[in-house]
Design a protein around this motif. Structure first.
Motif, mmCIF file in Angstrom:
data_model
loop_
_atom_site.group_PDB
_atom_site.id
_atom_site.type_symbol
_atom_site.label_atom_id
_atom_site.label_comp_id
_atom_site.label_asym_id
_atom_site.label_seq_id
_atom_site.Cartn_x
_atom_site.Cartn_y
_atom_site.Cartn_z
ATOM 1 N N LEU A 284 1.921 18.893 14.856
ATOM 2 C CA LEU A 284 1.583 20.058 15.666
ATOM 3 C C LEU A 284 0.489 19.711 16.666
ATOM 4 O O LEU A 284 0.559 20.103 17.841
ATOM 5 N N PHE A 285 -0.524 18.967 16.226
ATOM 6 C CA PHE A 285 -1.573 18.510 17.142
ATOM 7 C C PHE A 285 -0.978 17.660 18.257
ATOM 8 O O PHE A 285 -1.356 17.793 19.421
ATOM 9 N N ALA A 286 -0.038 16.795 17.911
ATOM 10 C CA ALA A 286 0.580 15.925 18.917
ATOM 11 C C ALA A 286 1.384 16.743 19.925
ATOM 12 O O ALA A 286 1.304 16.501 21.136
ATOM 13 N N SER B 155 -11.147 17.756 4.869
ATOM 14 C CA SER B 155 -9.920 17.687 4.081
ATOM 15 C C SER B 155 -9.299 19.068 3.906
ATOM 16 O O SER B 155 -8.104 19.182 3.673
ATOM 17 N N ARG B 156 -10.101 20.099 4.022
ATOM 18 C CA ARG B 156 -9.578 21.452 3.886
ATOM 19 C C ARG B 156 -8.892 21.916 5.169
ATOM 20 O O ARG B 156 -7.889 22.624 5.117
ATOM 21 N N TRP B 157 -9.426 21.566 6.335
ATOM 22 C CA TRP B 157 -8.910 22.071 7.591
ATOM 23 C C TRP B 157 -7.959 21.110 8.295
ATOM 24 O O TRP B 157 -7.092 21.553 9.041
ATOM 25 N N VAL B 158 -8.120 19.820 8.099
ATOM 26 C CA VAL B 158 -7.261 18.854 8.772
ATOM 27 C C VAL B 158 -6.377 18.184 7.727
ATOM 28 O O VAL B 158 -6.794 17.258 7.047
ATOM 29 N N ARG B 159 -5.182 18.670 7.630
ATOM 30 C CA ARG B 159 -4.222 18.121 6.663
ATOM 31 C C ARG B 159 -3.206 17.269 7.414
ATOM 32 O O ARG B 159 -2.943 17.490 8.602
ATOM 33 N N PRO B 160 -2.589 16.314 6.748
ATOM 34 C CA PRO B 160 -1.595 15.462 7.425
ATOM 35 C C PRO B 160 -0.393 16.229 7.948
ATOM 36 O O PRO B 160 0.271 15.784 8.880
#
Length: 91
Positions: free
Chosen positions: A14-16, A4-9
């Protein structure tokens, strides 16, 4: 807790975008290695030197996407562009 700290919605777009760019680069790399007539991977093919095989080069350069868009308009939305750029008639 760590996820939850590193992967935020907020970073999913940006990932896409980065994933799409990496996918396109990978696809082009595989396409060039597999079917480009100027790329020689095996030792036997490299020993052949420069080949004047114009038909194979033409086949590589004139792929299906290029043939599909050859006579198309270079605009993304031509009807919308024409609506805003062409003067309206006074009828």
């Amino acid at each position: 807790m760590v996820s939850s700290r590193w992967v935020r919605p907020e970073v999913f777009p940006l990932f896409a975008a980065v994933g799409t760019a990496v996918g396109i680069c990978g696809m082009q790399l595989i396409r060039n290695i597999c079917i480009n007539p100027e790329v020689r991977v095996t030792k036997e093919n490299r020993a052949a030197g420069v080949l004047d095989n114009f038909q194979e080069g033409e086949k590589y350069a004139e792929h299906g996407l290029r043939k599909f868009v050859r006579n198309k308009s270079p605009q993304i939305m031509p009807s919308l562009n024409n609506y805003f750029s062409d003067p309206l008639s006074d009828e």
